[in-house]
Design a protein around this motif. Structure first.
Motif, PDB file in Angstrom:
ATOM      1  N   VAL A  80      19.920  14.420  42.452  1.00 42.92           N
ATOM      2  CA  VAL A  80      20.750  15.215  41.557  1.00 42.92           C
ATOM      3  C   VAL A  80      21.241  14.328  40.399  1.00 42.92           C
ATOM      4  O   VAL A  80      21.226  14.732  39.230  1.00 42.92           O
ATOM      5  N   ALA A  81      21.657  13.097  40.751  1.00 47.36           N
ATOM      6  CA  ALA A  81      22.115  12.175  39.711  1.00 47.36           C
ATOM      7  C   ALA A  81      20.967  11.853  38.762  1.00 47.36           C
ATOM      8  O   ALA A  81      21.139  11.781  37.526  1.00 47.36           O
ATOM      9  N   LEU A  82      19.779  11.651  39.333  1.00 51.68           N
ATOM     10  CA  LEU A  82      18.594  11.371  38.508  1.00 51.68           C
ATOM     11  C   LEU A  82      18.248  12.574  37.639  1.00 51.68           C
ATOM     12  O   LEU A  82      17.907  12.417  36.458  1.00 51.68           O
ATOM     13  N   ALA A  83      18.378  13.764  38.152  1.00 56.31           N
ATOM     14  CA  ALA A  83      18.099  14.977  37.387  1.00 56.31           C
ATOM     15  C   ALA A  83      19.118  15.116  36.249  1.00 56.31           C
ATOM     16  O   ALA A  83      18.771  15.482  35.109  1.00 56.31           O
ATOM     17  N   LEU A  84      20.389  14.827  36.552  1.00 62.47           N
ATOM     18  CA  LEU A  84      21.415  14.903  35.515  1.00 62.47           C
ATOM     19  C   LEU A  84      21.147  13.855  34.421  1.00 62.47           C
ATOM     20  O   LEU A  84      21.322  14.133  33.218  1.00 62.47           O
ATOM     21  N   MET A 122      21.818  10.312  55.415  1.00 56.13           N
ATOM     22  CA  MET A 122      20.807   9.721  54.600  1.00 56.13           C
ATOM     23  C   MET A 122      20.207  10.765  53.651  1.00 56.13           C
ATOM     24  O   MET A 122      19.936  10.447  52.507  1.00 56.13           O
ATOM     25  N   ILE A 123      19.977  11.916  54.161  1.00 61.79           N
ATOM     26  CA  ILE A 123      19.419  12.978  53.347  1.00 61.79           C
ATOM     27  C   ILE A 123      20.433  13.367  52.275  1.00 61.79           C
ATOM     28  O   ILE A 123      20.064  13.652  51.133  1.00 61.79           O
ATOM     29  N   ALA A 124      21.685  13.349  52.618  1.00 61.51           N
ATOM     30  CA  ALA A 124      22.704  13.710  51.658  1.00 61.51           C
ATOM     31  C   ALA A 124      22.745  12.692  50.517  1.00 61.51           C
ATOM     32  O   ALA A 124      22.911  13.047  49.347  1.00 61.51           O
ATOM     33  N   SER A 125      22.607  11.426  50.832  1.00 57.47           N
ATOM     34  CA  SER A 125      22.600  10.412  49.782  1.00 57.47           C
ATOM     35  C   SER A 125      21.336  10.512  48.943  1.00 57.47           C
ATOM     36  O   SER A 125      21.357  10.255  47.735  1.00 57.47           O
ATOM     37  N   LEU A 126      20.229  10.879  49.576  1.00 57.37           N
ATOM     38  CA  LEU A 126      18.969  11.054  48.846  1.00 57.37           C
ATOM     39  C   LEU A 126      19.087  12.257  47.906  1.00 57.37           C
ATOM     40  O   LEU A 126      18.654  12.194  46.753  1.00 57.37           O
ATOM     41  N   VAL A 127      19.685  13.330  48.345  1.00 65.75           N
ATOM     42  CA  VAL A 127      19.876  14.514  47.526  1.00 65.75           C
ATOM     43  C   VAL A 127      20.835  14.163  46.373  1.00 65.75           C
ATOM     44  O   VAL A 127      20.625  14.568  45.232  1.00 65.75           O
ATOM     45  N   ALA A 128      21.869  13.406  46.669  1.00 61.03           N
ATOM     46  CA  ALA A 128      22.819  13.015  45.628  1.00 61.03           C
ATOM     47  C   ALA A 128      22.126  12.150  44.581  1.00 61.03           C
ATOM     48  O   ALA A 128      22.383  12.284  43.367  1.00 61.03           O
ATOM     49  N   ALA A 129      21.225  11.271  45.022  1.00 60.28           N
ATOM     50  CA  ALA A 129      20.496  10.411  44.093  1.00 60.28           C
ATOM     51  C   ALA A 129      19.556  11.242  43.226  1.00 60.28           C
ATOM     52  O   ALA A 129      19.418  11.004  42.013  1.00 60.28           O
TER      53      ALA A 129
END
Length: 137
Positions: free
Chosen positions: A10-14, A1-8
């Motif tokens: 990062v995607a939002l930052a990009l 879950m944390i990994a998907s949150l971090v991915a989200a």
């Protein structure tokens, strides 16, 4: 879950970085267009000023021409009456009627002075009056 949150995140930052890059590009593009429009406005204003000056010169020359035409009209208006007076000055002398006929046939001023006994100025007057009558017809 944390990994998907971090991915989200990062995607939002990009996406934010891409949006920031797009905004910077649009801002620069807008500034270039404003500068180009300012240059075009300056050229247009200079052209309008030059055309205004030309129009002023044109109007001034038309006013001068109108005044000159009015002056010429004032000078030429009494000439037919003067010719009539000259013709009536000596009823036994038909030189003015002869001169009018000769002018109608294309005689020059020298021809009129020699054949009708008119002075140079009288011959020129006859030629100008005949020409003025022909122009009005």
């Amino acid at each position: 879950m944390i990994a998907s949150l971090v991915a989200a995140v990062v995607a939002l930052a990009l996406c934010c970085l891409a949006l920031l890059g797009c905004c910077i590009w649009l801002f620069r593009r807008q500034r270039q267009q404003v500068e180009a429009q300012a240059r075009e406005d300056a050229i247009r204003d200079k052209r309008i000023k030059a055309l205004g000056a030309r129009l002023d010169n044109y109007l001034e020359s038309n006013v001068r021409m109108g005044k000159d035409l009015h002056e010429l009209s004032r000078i030429v208006a009494p000439l037919p009456e003067k010719l009539g007076q000259l013709e009536q000055r000596d009823p036994n002398n038909f030189s003015f009627s002869q001169a009018a006929k000769l002018v109608g046939m294309g005689a020059s001023v020298d021809d009129l002075t020699q054949s009708c006994g008119l002075s140079q100025s009288e011959a020129e007057l006859m030629r100008k009056l005949h020409q003025a009558r022909r122009d009005t017809d």
